[in-house]
Design a protein around this motif. Structure first.
Motif, PDB file in Angstrom:
ATOM      1  N   ALA A  66     -13.423 -49.011  -0.196  1.00  0.00           N
ATOM      2  CA  ALA A  66     -14.343 -49.512   1.032  1.00  0.00           C
ATOM      3  C   ALA A  66     -13.467 -50.472   1.315  1.00  0.00           C
ATOM      4  N   LEU A  67     -13.583 -50.701   2.710  1.00  0.00           N
ATOM      5  CA  LEU A  67     -12.943 -51.740   3.680  1.00  0.00           C
ATOM      6  C   LEU A  67     -14.043 -52.522   4.369  1.00  0.00           C
ATOM      7  N   VAL A  68     -14.057 -53.896   4.231  1.00  0.00           N
ATOM      8  CA  VAL A  68     -14.859 -54.754   4.929  1.00  0.00           C
ATOM      9  C   VAL A  68     -14.269 -55.655   6.082  1.00  0.00           C
ATOM     10  N   LEU A  69     -14.638 -55.622   7.260  1.00  0.00           N
ATOM     11  CA  LEU A  69     -14.011 -56.545   8.087  1.00  0.00           C
ATOM     12  C   LEU A  69     -14.941 -57.493   8.637  1.00  0.00           C
ATOM     13  N   LEU A  70     -14.393 -58.738   8.262  1.00  0.00           N
ATOM     14  CA  LEU A  70     -15.451 -60.049   8.777  1.00  0.00           C
ATOM     15  C   LEU A  70     -14.712 -60.690   9.783  1.00  0.00           C
ATOM     16  N   SER A  71     -15.547 -61.174  10.800  1.00  0.00           N
ATOM     17  CA  SER A  71     -15.222 -61.651  11.993  1.00  0.00           C
ATOM     18  C   SER A  71     -16.525 -62.806  12.366  1.00  0.00           C
ATOM     19  N   ASP A  72     -16.235 -63.202  13.508  1.00  0.00           N
ATOM     20  CA  ASP A  72     -17.338 -63.941  14.118  1.00  0.00           C
ATOM     21  C   ASP A  72     -18.366 -63.033  15.108  1.00  0.00           C
ATOM     22  N   VAL A 107     -16.102 -48.061   5.856  1.00  0.00           N
ATOM     23  CA  VAL A 107     -15.862 -49.060   6.555  1.00  0.00           C
ATOM     24  C   VAL A 107     -17.280 -50.028   6.947  1.00  0.00           C
ATOM     25  N   LEU A 108     -17.155 -51.279   6.506  1.00  0.00           N
ATOM     26  CA  LEU A 108     -18.289 -52.121   7.023  1.00  0.00           C
ATOM     27  C   LEU A 108     -17.763 -53.291   8.157  1.00  0.00           C
ATOM     28  N   LEU A 109     -18.284 -53.535   9.142  1.00  0.00           N
ATOM     29  CA  LEU A 109     -17.817 -54.667  10.326  1.00  0.00           C
ATOM     30  C   LEU A 109     -18.956 -55.725  10.125  1.00  0.00           C
ATOM     31  N   ALA A 110     -18.734 -56.680   9.780  1.00  0.00           N
ATOM     32  CA  ALA A 110     -19.909 -57.768   9.817  1.00  0.00           C
ATOM     33  C   ALA A 110     -19.387 -59.234  10.060  1.00  0.00           C
ATOM     34  N   ALA A 111     -20.497 -60.166  10.147  1.00  0.00           N
ATOM     35  CA  ALA A 111     -20.129 -61.297  10.342  1.00  0.00           C
ATOM     36  C   ALA A 111     -19.562 -62.045   9.249  1.00  0.00           C
ATOM     37  N   ALA A 112     -18.569 -63.038   9.306  1.00  0.00           N
ATOM     38  CA  ALA A 112     -18.043 -63.741   8.270  1.00  0.00           C
ATOM     39  C   ALA A 112     -19.203 -64.803   7.563  1.00  0.00           C
ATOM     40  N   SER A 113     -20.097 -64.979   8.558  1.00  0.00           N
ATOM     41  CA  SER A 113     -21.218 -65.800   7.831  1.00  0.00           C
ATOM     42  C   SER A 113     -22.253 -65.092   7.220  1.00  0.00           C
ATOM     43  N   GLU A 114     -22.088 -63.856   7.151  1.00  0.00           N
ATOM     44  CA  GLU A 114     -22.955 -62.964   6.296  1.00  0.00           C
ATOM     45  C   GLU A 114     -22.175 -62.191   5.438  1.00  0.00           C
ATOM     46  N   ALA A 115     -21.040 -62.862   4.883  1.00  0.00           N
ATOM     47  CA  ALA A 115     -20.323 -62.281   3.602  1.00  0.00           C
ATOM     48  C   ALA A 115     -20.862 -61.866   2.526  1.00  0.00           C
ATOM     49  N   ALA A 116     -21.750 -62.784   1.985  1.00  0.00           N
ATOM     50  CA  ALA A 116     -22.624 -62.520   0.779  1.00  0.00           C
ATOM     51  C   ALA A 116     -23.286 -61.312   0.664  1.00  0.00           C
ATOM     52  N   VAL A 168     -10.662 -61.161   6.660  1.00  0.00           N
ATOM     53  CA  VAL A 168     -11.421 -62.154   7.366  1.00  0.00           C
ATOM     54  C   VAL A 168     -10.463 -62.746   8.454  1.00  0.00           C
ATOM     55  N   GLY A 169     -10.968 -62.932   9.751  1.00  0.00           N
ATOM     56  CA  GLY A 169     -10.181 -63.343  10.747  1.00  0.00           C
ATOM     57  C   GLY A 169      -9.996 -64.732  11.017  1.00  0.00           C
ATOM     58  N   SER A 170      -9.026 -65.053  11.977  1.00  0.00           N
ATOM     59  CA  SER A 170      -8.740 -66.550  11.971  1.00  0.00           C
ATOM     60  C   SER A 170      -9.953 -67.539  12.569  1.00  0.00           C
ATOM     61  N   SER A 171     -10.846 -66.866  13.446  1.00  0.00           N
ATOM     62  CA  SER A 171     -11.828 -67.506  14.071  1.00  0.00           C
ATOM     63  C   SER A 171     -12.989 -67.885  13.132  1.00  0.00           C
ATOM     64  N   ALA A 172     -12.955 -67.199  12.049  1.00  0.00           N
ATOM     65  CA  ALA A 172     -14.122 -67.408  10.971  1.00  0.00           C
ATOM     66  C   ALA A 172     -13.583 -68.498   9.851  1.00  0.00           C
ATOM     67  N   LEU A 173     -12.253 -68.731   9.877  1.00  0.00           N
ATOM     68  CA  LEU A 173     -11.746 -69.830   8.954  1.00  0.00           C
ATOM     69  C   LEU A 173     -11.254 -71.165   9.842  1.00  0.00           C
ATOM     70  N   THR A 174     -10.906 -71.025  10.769  1.00  0.00           N
ATOM     71  CA  THR A 174     -10.214 -72.261  11.419  1.00  0.00           C
ATOM     72  C   THR A 174     -10.608 -72.612  12.818  1.00  0.00           C
ATOM     73  N   THR A 175     -10.489 -73.670  13.307  1.00  0.00           N
ATOM     74  CA  THR A 175     -10.699 -74.114  14.626  1.00  0.00           C
ATOM     75  C   THR A 175      -9.395 -74.608  15.107  1.00  0.00           C
TER      76      THR A 175
END
Length: 364
Positions: free
Chosen positions: A166-172, A232-241, A13-20
């Motif tokens: 598997a690798l799941v990459l979550l971001s904005d 690998v799956l590249l997806a939005a952190a808001s769609e982690a579920a 999970v990336g910084s932009s998905a966890l912090t402001t």
């Protein structure tokens, strides 16, 4: 789908998905991520979480309005933020009676074979004990010379190191687009089956000001992992579920047919190169397509100060790195050998410059 059925998964999970920048760590978003991970763990999956956000989490407590540019202030922010991030994860996973273990790495820990094995043993034991390892680059002590550069690359390396399925990459961003996703004319790519599917795609860096990567690093990490045999799956952190259940979101990268051994993956993607060997077109074809050893006759130039046994990059006439390998000669020995056929060399020098067993072609 391979990702939905995987028994051991690395989630990044990336910084932009966890912090402001203004408020630091967003606990609500962090809790939502942990909810999704804990649900997957409850169904028997082992998960390693590679989490950015330490520097971002340290900005507000230190009254810093934006990510600092100088290394010393970045390290200071990481020192404060890493503690807050680890505490937040421990509290959040604690809601599900899950224990977390913090693993801080520098690139030295995967570049050096002894460190690589030690890290491997630590992950194996943590997972066996039912803990969720939370990984980050050790920003507090990392210097420019030993940085991973971004946690996307770190996640790809960790995925292979632990034998992940598997690798799941979550971001904005909710997937890979064939252009700037802010342009309404671009199209999201649902699946990348091979290298040809991403040829010609232009991607950009992060614009959040909090992270160091962006789509460039995510695409590179996805190609590295997929090329080594990890889907690998590249997806939005808001769609982690959804990413961690059906995996029917984002962009899926199909794995190569065979998985590289730990040594060959280390050689191709983790080890530091001490120099370069420049190859003519015939040598490139032999090394990359026919998987042959590199002979002196196919070398046109040498860069660097390396010793026999060091790792070197093999580059083509367009200066692209096409392979990496363990060189069998010192740099000082090669100028008198390059371009010469083996039968023209002294008997003691009629050996491969890089043997096929010590050589890894890289996907281009």
């Amino acid at each position: 789908m391979a990702i939905a059925d995987a028994k051991r998964v690395v989630v990044k999970v990336g910084s932009s998905a966890l912090t402001t920048a203004g408020d630091g760590l967003d606990v609500t978003r962090l809790d939502a991520l942990v909810d999704a991970i804990a649900d997957r763990v409850s169904r028997g999956t082992q998960i390693v979480l590679v989490s950015s956000g330490a520097i971002g989490a340290g900005l507000a407590p230190l009254s810093l309005g934006k990510r600092p540019r100088d290394l010393a202030t970045q390290q200071a922010a990481a020192s404060v933020g890493q503690l807050a991030l680890a505490h937040a994860y421990a509290e959040s996973f604690g809601r599900f009676s899950l224990t977390v273990g913090q693993v801080l790495l520098t690139s030295d820990d995967v570049v050096r074979r002894a460190h690589y094995r030690n890290a491997q043993n630590t992950f194996t034991r943590l997972l066996a004990l039912g803990a969720v390892p939370v990984v980050n680059e050790n920003d507090t002590v990392a210097t420019e010379e030993i940085r991973f550069g971004d946690n996307d690359r770190l996640a790809a390396l960790v995925a292979h190191l632990i034998g992940a399925d598997a690798l799941v990459l979550l971001s904005d961003v909710d997937g890979l687009y064939d252009g700037d996703p802010r342009d309404g004319a671009t199209r999201k790519i649902a699946e990348v089956a091979g290298e040809s599917d991403v040829d010609g795609i232009t991607v950009g860096m992060s614009s959040s000001g909090l992270g160091t990567g962006g789509m460039v690093s995510k695409l590179a990490a996805a190609r590295t992992a997929a090329g080594a045999g990890i889907p690998v799956l590249l997806a939005a952190a808001s769609e982690a579920a959804r990413a961690l259940t059906t995996a029917e979101v984002g962009t899926a990268f199909a794995a190569a047919d065979s998985r590289l051994s730990a040594r060959r993956f280390w050689l191709g993607y983790a080890a530091g190169a001490s120099g370069k060997l420049h190859l003519d077109d015939g040598a490139v074809a032999a090394v990359v397509r026919r998987r042959r050893s590199l002979l002196a006759a196919g070398i046109t130039g040498v860069d660097g100060d390396f010793q026999a046994g060091d790792v070197v990059d093999l580059v083509d006439l367009r200066q692209r790195t096409v392979a990496r390998g363990v060189v069998a000669f010192d740099a000082g020995e090669l100028p008198d050998l390059i371009g010469r056929s083996s039968h023209d060399l002294p008997a003691e020098q009629r050996r491969e410059v890089v043997h096929a067993d010590d050589l890894v072609p890289l996907r281009r």
